[in-house]
Structure formats: structure tokens, C-alpha cells
Design a protein around this motif. Structure first.
Motif, mmCIF file in Angstrom:
data_model
loop_
_atom_site.group_PDB
_atom_site.id
_atom_site.type_symbol
_atom_site.label_atom_id
_atom_site.label_comp_id
_atom_site.label_asym_id
_atom_site.label_seq_id
_atom_site.Cartn_x
_atom_site.Cartn_y
_atom_site.Cartn_z
ATOM 1 N N GLU A 21 0.824 -1.211 0.000
ATOM 2 C CA GLU A 21 0.000 0.000 0.000
ATOM 3 C C GLU A 21 0.859 1.261 0.000
ATOM 4 O O GLU A 21 0.587 2.214 -0.733
ATOM 5 N N LYS A 22 1.907 1.262 0.809
ATOM 6 C CA LYS A 22 2.781 2.436 0.871
ATOM 7 C C LYS A 22 3.464 2.684 -0.469
ATOM 8 O O LYS A 22 3.506 3.818 -0.944
ATOM 9 N N ILE A 23 4.010 1.630 -1.077
ATOM 10 C CA ILE A 23 4.788 1.835 -2.307
ATOM 11 C C ILE A 23 3.906 1.991 -3.542
ATOM 12 O O ILE A 23 4.413 2.134 -4.658
ATOM 13 N N ASN A 24 2.590 1.991 -3.330
ATOM 14 C CA ASN A 24 1.656 2.272 -4.427
ATOM 15 C C ASN A 24 0.953 3.616 -4.236
ATOM 16 O O ASN A 24 0.002 3.929 -4.928
ATOM 17 N N ALA A 25 1.445 4.418 -3.292
ATOM 18 C CA ALA A 25 0.830 5.710 -2.994
ATOM 19 C C ALA A 25 1.753 6.836 -3.480
ATOM 20 O O ALA A 25 2.834 7.043 -2.930
ATOM 21 N N ARG A 26 1.304 7.537 -4.503
ATOM 22 C CA ARG A 26 2.115 8.574 -5.141
ATOM 23 C C ARG A 26 2.635 9.617 -4.154
ATOM 24 O O ARG A 26 3.820 9.940 -4.131
ATOM 25 N N ASP A 27 1.736 10.174 -3.345
ATOM 26 C CA ASP A 27 2.137 11.222 -2.404
ATOM 27 C C ASP A 27 3.122 10.700 -1.371
ATOM 28 O O ASP A 27 4.061 11.396 -0.985
ATOM 29 N N PHE A 28 2.916 9.470 -0.907
ATOM 30 C CA PHE A 28 3.836 8.866 0.054
ATOM 31 C C PHE A 28 5.230 8.731 -0.559
ATOM 32 O O PHE A 28 6.233 9.061 0.079
ATOM 33 N N ILE A 29 5.294 8.244 -1.794
ATOM 34 C CA ILE A 29 6.585 8.062 -2.471
ATOM 35 C C ILE A 29 7.294 9.402 -2.624
ATOM 36 O O ILE A 29 8.488 9.529 -2.341
ATOM 37 N N HIS A 31 6.918 12.191 -0.865
ATOM 38 C CA HIS A 31 7.357 12.643 0.457
ATOM 39 C C HIS A 31 8.587 11.866 0.925
ATOM 40 O O HIS A 31 9.546 12.457 1.436
ATOM 41 N N ALA A 32 8.556 10.547 0.764
ATOM 42 C CA ALA A 32 9.671 9.702 1.216
ATOM 43 C C ALA A 32 10.965 10.055 0.484
ATOM 44 O O ALA A 32 12.030 10.158 1.108
ATOM 45 N N VAL A 44 17.451 19.360 -4.077
ATOM 46 C CA VAL A 44 16.351 19.039 -4.997
ATOM 47 C C VAL A 44 16.088 20.213 -5.937
ATOM 48 O O VAL A 44 15.958 21.353 -5.502
ATOM 49 N N ILE A 45 15.991 19.900 -7.233
ATOM 50 C CA ILE A 45 15.689 20.890 -8.267
ATOM 51 C C ILE A 45 14.238 20.733 -8.746
ATOM 52 O O ILE A 45 13.499 21.697 -8.846
ATOM 53 N N ASN A 46 13.835 19.490 -9.023
ATOM 54 C CA ASN A 46 12.511 19.240 -9.597
ATOM 55 C C ASN A 46 12.092 17.808 -9.275
ATOM 56 O O ASN A 46 12.934 16.936 -9.100
ATOM 57 N N THR A 47 10.790 17.570 -9.227
ATOM 58 C CA THR A 47 10.254 16.245 -8.918
ATOM 59 C C THR A 47 9.157 15.886 -9.917
ATOM 60 O O THR A 47 8.275 16.697 -10.183
ATOM 61 N N THR A 48 9.235 14.674 -10.450
ATOM 62 C CA THR A 48 8.172 14.137 -11.301
ATOM 63 C C THR A 48 7.871 12.723 -10.822
ATOM 64 O O THR A 48 8.751 11.857 -10.845
ATOM 65 N N ILE A 49 6.652 12.512 -10.366
ATOM 66 C CA ILE A 49 6.226 11.197 -9.895
ATOM 67 C C ILE A 49 4.979 10.809 -10.692
ATOM 68 O O ILE A 49 4.033 11.593 -10.784
ATOM 69 N N HIS A 50 4.984 9.603 -11.262
ATOM 70 C CA HIS A 50 3.853 9.145 -12.071
ATOM 71 C C HIS A 50 3.233 7.904 -11.439
ATOM 72 O O HIS A 50 3.933 6.971 -11.072
ATOM 73 N N GLU A 51 1.922 7.931 -11.329
ATOM 74 C CA GLU A 51 1.172 6.794 -10.787
ATOM 75 C C GLU A 51 0.569 6.028 -11.965
ATOM 76 O O GLU A 51 -0.192 6.583 -12.755
ATOM 77 N N PHE A 52 0.945 4.762 -12.089
ATOM 78 C CA PHE A 52 0.415 3.935 -13.163
ATOM 79 C C PHE A 52 -0.938 3.358 -12.783
ATOM 80 O O PHE A 52 -1.250 3.187 -11.613
ATOM 81 N N SER A 53 -1.742 3.045 -13.789
ATOM 82 C CA SER A 53 -3.026 2.393 -13.575
ATOM 83 C C SER A 53 -2.928 0.986 -14.158
ATOM 84 O O SER A 53 -2.526 0.836 -15.303
ATOM 85 N N PRO A 54 -3.192 -0.039 -13.400
ATOM 86 C CA PRO A 54 -3.835 -0.020 -12.090
ATOM 87 C C PRO A 54 -2.862 0.039 -10.913
ATOM 88 O O PRO A 54 -3.298 0.226 -9.777
ATOM 89 N N LYS A 100 14.273 2.359 3.726
ATOM 90 C CA LYS A 100 13.993 0.965 4.091
ATOM 91 C C LYS A 100 12.877 0.923 5.124
ATOM 92 O O LYS A 100 11.920 0.157 4.996
ATOM 93 N N GLU A 101 12.994 1.767 6.145
ATOM 94 C CA GLU A 101 11.963 1.818 7.182
ATOM 95 C C GLU A 101 10.647 2.357 6.630
ATOM 96 O O GLU A 101 9.579 1.821 6.915
ATOM 97 N N ALA A 102 10.718 3.424 5.843
ATOM 98 C CA ALA A 102 9.507 4.053 5.305
ATOM 99 C C ALA A 102 8.734 3.086 4.415
ATOM 100 O O ALA A 102 7.508 3.036 4.470
ATOM 101 N N PHE A 103 9.452 2.322 3.597
ATOM 102 C CA PHE A 103 8.800 1.372 2.689
ATOM 103 C C PHE A 103 8.363 0.098 3.408
ATOM 104 O O PHE A 103 7.655 -0.725 2.839
ATOM 105 N N GLY A 104 8.794 -0.081 4.653
ATOM 106 C CA GLY A 104 8.489 -1.311 5.382
ATOM 107 C C GLY A 104 9.242 -2.499 4.812
ATOM 108 O O GLY A 104 8.795 -3.643 4.939
ATOM 109 N N ALA A 105 10.388 -2.257 4.174
ATOM 110 C CA ALA A 105 11.162 -3.332 3.537
ATOM 111 C C ALA A 105 11.744 -4.278 4.579
ATOM 112 O O ALA A 105 12.184 -3.847 5.645
ATOM 113 N N THR A 106 11.729 -5.558 4.255
ATOM 114 C CA THR A 106 12.324 -6.538 5.155
ATOM 115 C C THR A 106 13.842 -6.565 4.988
ATOM 116 O O THR A 106 14.570 -6.839 5.929
ATOM 117 N N HIS A 107 14.326 -6.269 3.796
ATOM 118 C CA HIS A 107 15.766 -6.161 3.557
ATOM 119 C C HIS A 107 16.030 -5.435 2.240
ATOM 120 O O HIS A 107 15.098 -5.189 1.472
#
Length: 131
Positions: A21-29, A31-32, A44-54, A100-107
């Protein structure tokens, strides 16, 4: 001070076992990544984040030092991250550990590579100039 032998330094990080759920949330990504850039003391100069469907996110943060790119596969709980900088003086570990912590990654696994070997570039330019 050691002279740079390459134009760029690339670190690739594979995060496994992430929270889908976290790694599929555009705003979360976004921010992270911005928080990680701050922890790594990158500009940081510029940010472009794209959310794919589905599902899935891809993004690039252009930084003064080069770029951070991300691609997420929530269906596999996996994130691929790429950090490209113009030299090796940046402390990237704090940002990587935070992600790693933000994404909840196990490793995670990381690899380093050097890009744009100056000696190789000079040799190719010399060959070009001889022709």
C-alpha cells in the motif's frame, strides 16, 4: 583531496518485502524521496512522480548533484531505486536506511558502479580528433 576518476557514481538499491500500500501511494513516495534527499544532503531541483493504472509508481527527482529515480512493483512488494551523483562525497546511507523503514522493507541490497571514466573519455576524444 583525491581527484575524481569518473564523471558519475551510481548506487542502485533493491528493496524487498515492502508494504504494497505504501509503495503504491504517489504522495507517500514523493514525500519519502524528498525526505531521503534531505537526509542525504542533496539539493532538490525538480520532482516528477507518475502513478500507473492499475498499480505502480515511477518517479525522478532531479537533484543538483544528478538524480534519484524510483520504480515500484507493489504486486511484488519490491522497489528499485537509483541514485546518481557527480562524486562520492555524499553520505547516502542515512537516506537509504530511512527509505527501508519508510517502505516497510524486510531487507535491501545495493550495488555501486562508476560511470564516465575520464581516461576512457579522453582516449575516445583523442581518437575522434585524430580522424
Amino acid at each position: 583531496m583525491m581527484k575524481n576518476t569518473h564523471l558519475g557514481y551510481q548506487k542502485t538499491i533493491d528493496f524487498y518485502g515492502c508494504d504494497p500500500e505504501k509503495i503504491n501511494a504517489r504522495d507517500f513516495i514523493e514525500h519519502a524521496l524528498l525526505k531521503a534527499a534531505g537526509l542525504m544532503k542533496l539539493t532538490v531541483i525538480n520532482t516528477t512522480i507518475h502513478e500507473f493504472s492499475p498499480i505502480g509508481i515511477s518517479g525522478v527527482i532531479v537533484i543538483q548533484e544528478s538524480h534519484i529515480a524510483i520504480h515500484t512493483w507493489p504486486e511484488h512488494s519490491y522497489v528499485a531505486l537509483d541514485i546518481f551523483t557527480c562524486n562520492q562525497s555524499y553520505a547516502l546511507e542515512a537516506g537509504i536506511l530511512w527509505l527501508k523503514e519508510a517502505f516497510g522493507a524486510t531487507h535491501y541490497e545495493e550495488e555501486d558502479s562508476k560511470r564516465g571514466a575520464l581516461k576512457r573519455i579522453e582516449a575516445h576524444n583523442a581518437m575522434k580528433n585524430e580522424n
